[in-house]
Scaffold this active site. Structure first.
Site, PDB file in Angstrom:
ATOM      1  N   LEU A 111       3.192  25.410  89.937  1.00  0.00           N
ATOM      2  CA  LEU A 111       4.500  24.858  90.277  1.00  0.00           C
ATOM      3  C   LEU A 111       4.943  23.949  89.141  1.00  0.00           C
ATOM      4  CD1 LEU A 111       4.103  23.936  94.067  1.00  0.00           C
ATOM      5  CD2 LEU A 111       5.571  25.717  93.119  1.00  0.00           C
ATOM      6  N   ASP A 112       6.259  23.849  88.956  1.00  0.00           N
ATOM      7  CA  ASP A 112       6.786  22.982  87.913  1.00  0.00           C
ATOM      8  C   ASP A 112       6.432  21.522  88.202  1.00  0.00           C
ATOM      9  OD1 ASP A 112       7.886  25.260  86.837  1.00  0.00           O
ATOM     10  OD2 ASP A 112       9.800  24.992  87.869  1.00  0.00           O
ATOM     11  N   LEU A 113       6.629  20.689  87.182  1.00  0.00           N
ATOM     12  CA  LEU A 113       6.295  19.274  87.320  1.00  0.00           C
ATOM     13  C   LEU A 113       7.047  18.623  88.471  1.00  0.00           C
ATOM     14  CD1 LEU A 113       4.811  16.798  86.117  1.00  0.00           C
ATOM     15  CD2 LEU A 113       6.804  16.455  84.628  1.00  0.00           C
ATOM     16  N   HIS A 114       8.332  18.985  88.631  1.00  0.00           N
ATOM     17  CA  HIS A 114       9.149  18.365  89.669  1.00  0.00           C
ATOM     18  C   HIS A 114       9.258  19.235  90.918  1.00  0.00           C
ATOM     19  CE1 HIS A 114      10.184  15.054  87.092  1.00  0.00           C
ATOM     20  NE2 HIS A 114      10.668  15.878  86.160  1.00  0.00           N
ATOM     21  N   SER A 115       8.523  20.333  90.995  1.00  0.00           N
ATOM     22  CA  SER A 115       8.483  21.139  92.215  1.00  0.00           C
ATOM     23  C   SER A 115       7.306  20.684  93.067  1.00  0.00           C
ATOM     24  CB  SER A 115       8.345  22.627  91.882  1.00  0.00           C
ATOM     25  OG  SER A 115       9.463  23.078  91.135  1.00  0.00           O
TER      26      SER A 115
END
Length: 335
Positions: A111-115
């Site tokens: 998952l992305d850093l902000h997900s």
């Protein structure tokens, strides 16, 4: 059945020992970190037989009897979905209690850093491959909050396929509108203080994907002119995030692991080439209206009788009654 004493390739041995996916294990061999009987391994396809000794980084590599661990993690914001980070940032493995940190523990999908949301951590390389390889088509469901409502044409574009910057195409399996929550979700960390709050009228959608390209959902929504304000993964195959708190970790049950493994993928059936139409056999049922077979039964031929055929009737005899002759004409009668 494959047993600890059965011959196997080096790559399969490393995956079964819990050193990650096939790609991760192949990287260990290429970097020279794997030794077989004291010598650096050169081929991942080398066949191992007892009593061969395999070492990774100077430590022994256990066989398939090595304990396998399956953990569900609710990744918070600003946490990397990685094993370690050279810059010292927090990773999902840092969330795992020490008693559950085993060699080869890797995230199945990122998952992305902000997900935020569901991540599976395991040292079962075969399961990691099943959940992440495109050929298995395992569904991942995401709940996203957007800046504006998606129009019908924009939803159709997401389903039909959206071109991505790297020349690939992102395609959603399904897109559906979610009802407004009773209250907006709470912030997961103090680092989110500068981010805008989500109100009750913020449009939310559930998007199901089968591929896991980097930032694929965000890039697809950006391509149709929408901005993602919040993205959370709530499902991977049959595994659900449920009510797991952000930053919390739990072990999977045996039933959940069995369901994730699922049946083996089946090869698509190839269409048969059209052949010559077969001739209609004699005595087949006649076709009705529109070429459909008639529901009427064919008439049966009359059965041959065992009795002899009747004799033909004799021709009628000439009558014995004399035929009267015409009377003679008299003189003076007209013709």
């Amino acid at each position: 059945m494959d047993t600890p004493d059965s011959p196997r390739t080096l790559i399969k041995h490393l995956v079964a020992a819990g050193f990650g996916s096939r790609r991760a294990c192949a990287r260990l061999v290429m970097e020279g970190k794997v030794r077989v009987n004291g010598e650096v391994a050169e081929a991942i396809t080398a066949v191992l037989r007892p009593p061969d000794v395999v070492e990774v980084g100077g430590a022994g590599a256990g066989g398939p009897e090595h304990a396998l661990v399956y953990l569900a993690v609710n990744k918070p914001d600003w946490v990397l979905s990685a094993v370690r980070d050279d810059r010292g940032r927090r990773t999902v493995v840092d969330l795992v209690p020490k008693r559950l940190r085993v060699p080869g523990l890797v995230p199945a999908g990122r998952l992305d850093l902000h997900s935020t949301g569901l991540i599976l951590l395991t040292n079962d390389g075969e399961l990691v491959n099943r959940l992440t390889h495109p050929r298995y088509g395992v569904e991942k469901e995401y709940h996203v909050a957007l800046d504006r409502v998606l129009t019908f044409s924009e939803q159709r574009r997401l389903l039909e396929g959206v071109p991505l910057p790297e020349g690939e195409t992102g395609r959603a399996v399904s897109v559906r509108r979610l009802p407004a929550p009773d209250e907006p979700p709470a912030r997961t960390s103090e680092t989110e203080a500068g981010r805008p709050l989500l109100g009750a009228h913020t449009p939310r959608y559930a998007i199901v994907m089968r591929e896991g390209r980097k930032r694929e959902v965000r890039l697809m929504l950006k391509a149709v002119g929408r901005t993602v304000r919040l993205l959370t993964r709530v499902r991977m195959g049959t595994l659900l995030l449920g009510d797991l708190e952000p930053g919390a970790v739990r072990e999977l049950t045996n039933a959940e692991v069995t369901a994730l493994r699922g049946p083996a993928p089946q090869a698509p059936r190839t269409a048969k080439k059209p052949g010559r139409p077969s001739r209609k056999p004699a005595g087949s049922r006649p076709a009705g209206a529109g070429g459909a077979p008639s529901s009427r039964r064919p008439r049966r031929a009359p059965a041959a009788s065992a009795a002899p055929a009747p004799a033909p009737r004799p021709a009628p005899k000439p009558s014995a009654r004399p035929v009267s002759k015409p009377a003679p004409r008299r003189r003076g009668e007209g013709r």
